[in-house]
Scaffold this active site. Structure first.
Site, PDB file in Angstrom:
ATOM      1  N   LYS A   1       5.641  13.936   4.083  1.00  0.00           N
ATOM      2  CA  LYS A   1       5.619  13.505   2.675  1.00  0.00           C
ATOM      3  C   LYS A   1       6.800  12.584   2.444  1.00  0.00           C
ATOM      4  CE  LYS A   1       6.463  15.505  -1.938  1.00  0.00           C
ATOM      5  NZ  LYS A   1       6.399  16.712  -2.767  1.00  0.00           N
TER       6      LYS A   1
HETATM    7  C1  R5P Z   1      10.369  17.309  -3.266  1.00  0.00           C
HETATM    8  O1  R5P Z   1      11.251  17.000  -2.570  1.00  0.00           O
HETATM    9  C2  R5P Z   1      10.185  18.686  -3.724  1.00  0.00           C
HETATM   10  O2  R5P Z   1       9.269  19.348  -2.915  1.00  0.00           O
HETATM   11  C3  R5P Z   1       9.816  18.741  -5.140  1.00  0.00           C
HETATM   12  O3  R5P Z   1      10.028  20.001  -5.669  1.00  0.00           O
HETATM   13  C4  R5P Z   1       8.455  18.272  -5.512  1.00  0.00           C
HETATM   14  O4  R5P Z   1       7.539  18.299  -4.480  1.00  0.00           O
HETATM   15  C5  R5P Z   1       8.563  16.917  -6.095  1.00  0.00           C
HETATM   16  O5  R5P Z   1       7.394  16.516  -6.722  1.00  0.00           O
HETATM   17  P1  R5P Z   1       7.432  15.316  -7.734  1.00  0.00           P
HETATM   18  O6  R5P Z   1       8.556  14.419  -7.347  1.00  0.00           O
HETATM   19  O7  R5P Z   1       6.116  14.638  -7.599  1.00  0.00           O
HETATM   20  O8  R5P Z   1       7.642  15.883  -9.104  1.00  0.00           O
END
Ligand code: R5P
Length: 301
Positions: free
Chosen positions: A203
């Protein structure tokens, strides 16, 4: 006991049909064991080859994030529209109905809160518990260039060893420190390190310049991270661009659950990711669903 097999020669062995050796649909994943491939097939829709993951794991380091104060109230209605949920085992057990059919990607690293050095993470759960929770994958933060870079990479490699043993996929999450530039050069470095060291998928963030070189550098499926909240049309454009430039889907949190209409937004994201809908059309859909409070059937389910 079954009945005795017939003695007459009426069996059909289809001697004229060679056995098929079907290629697995995900990039770089053909040599994985059946169990990991099967679990990846629950995260990524085999028809589109893509995934819409809903990231709600923010609380593992920053507590009750805006939009996640009550997962049972605000997130459970979104669950039918996500291919996979990325979350902690605490929220899974306490707040997500066990009859949910989504793939589960469990946050498996943690330690420091936002009050401390974030890269100082350790493995935060046992693979046996991931199997007990029927998880398809575990997720680990990798801080390339961070203060505890080596420790975080060691977390990844230990989880990969355990994941391969149990048949559970491992998602390497590239964590970009506040002082670092999220450009293609950095992202290529980070995703490639994750893949080289065994992550089954990765990711990372979208970058407007050269994102295609980031996905090309990553020999396994790459999902786009959502990042901070954007206007809905901009978020849909970013998701569309990422998929067009080689991403195998998205793992979005705030851009969905902090939207004015999260149920509408996750459906619009699904159309962009799984059906290649133009972001402007997906935005129209978002507005229609938002205005009518209409709920469409989940994509691919
Ligand atoms: C990312 O590094 C972490 O897993 C977060 O808690 C989360 O996945 C971030 O998601 P978003 O940036 O789309 O809110």
């Amino acid at each position: 006991m079954p009945e005795a097999d017939s003695n007459t020669e009426q069996k059909e062995f289809y001697l004229d049909i060679p056995a098929k050796n079907q290629a697995f649909f995900l990039k770089g994943s053909g040599a994985l064991d059946w169990g990991i491939q099967n679990r990846l097939s629950r995260i990524f829709n085999p028809r589109s080859g893509k995934t819409v993951m809903l990231a709600i794991d923010h609380g593992y380091f920053q507590g009750p994030t805006t939009g996640l104060e009550r997962v049972d109230v605000s997130i459970v209605p979104l669950v039918p529209y996500a291919d996979a949920l990325m979350l902690t085992r605490g929220i899974l057990r306490s707040s997500i109905p066990s009859a949910s059919r989504n793939a589960v990607v469990l946050r498996a690293s943690g330690g420091p809160s936002i009050l401390k050095e974030l890269s100082n993470e350790q493995i935060a759960m046992d693979m046996e518990d991931a199997v007990r929770l029927n998880a398809c994958a575990v997720a680990v933060q990798v801080f390339v260039g961070g203060e505890f870079e080596t420790q975080s990479i060691h977390n990844l490699t230990r989880l990969v060893d355990m994941g391969n043993r149990y048949g559970v996929a491992v998602l390497g999450v590239t964590a970009v420190g506040k002082s670092m530039t999220r450009d293609a050069k950095y992202l290529r470095l980070a995703v490639r390190i994750c893949a080289e060291l065994g992550a089954h998928f990765v990711k990372t963030y979208y970058c407007p310049e050269g994102f295609g070189t980031v996905t090309a550098s990553c020999p396994v499926p790459l999902v786009m991270a959502g990042g901070k909240k954007l206007p809905e049309l901009d978020a849909l454009k970013m998701a569309a661009s990422a998929v067009q430039e080689g991403a195998s889907g998205v793992d979005m949190g705030r851009n969905i659950f902090q939207s004015d209409a999260p149920v509408a937004m996750i459906q619009a994201v699904g159309k962009v990711v799984h059906e290649g809908m133009r972001p402007e059309h997906a935005f129209d859909l978002y507005q229609t669903l938002k205005n009518e409070m209409k709920v469409e059937a989940p994509v691919g389910r």
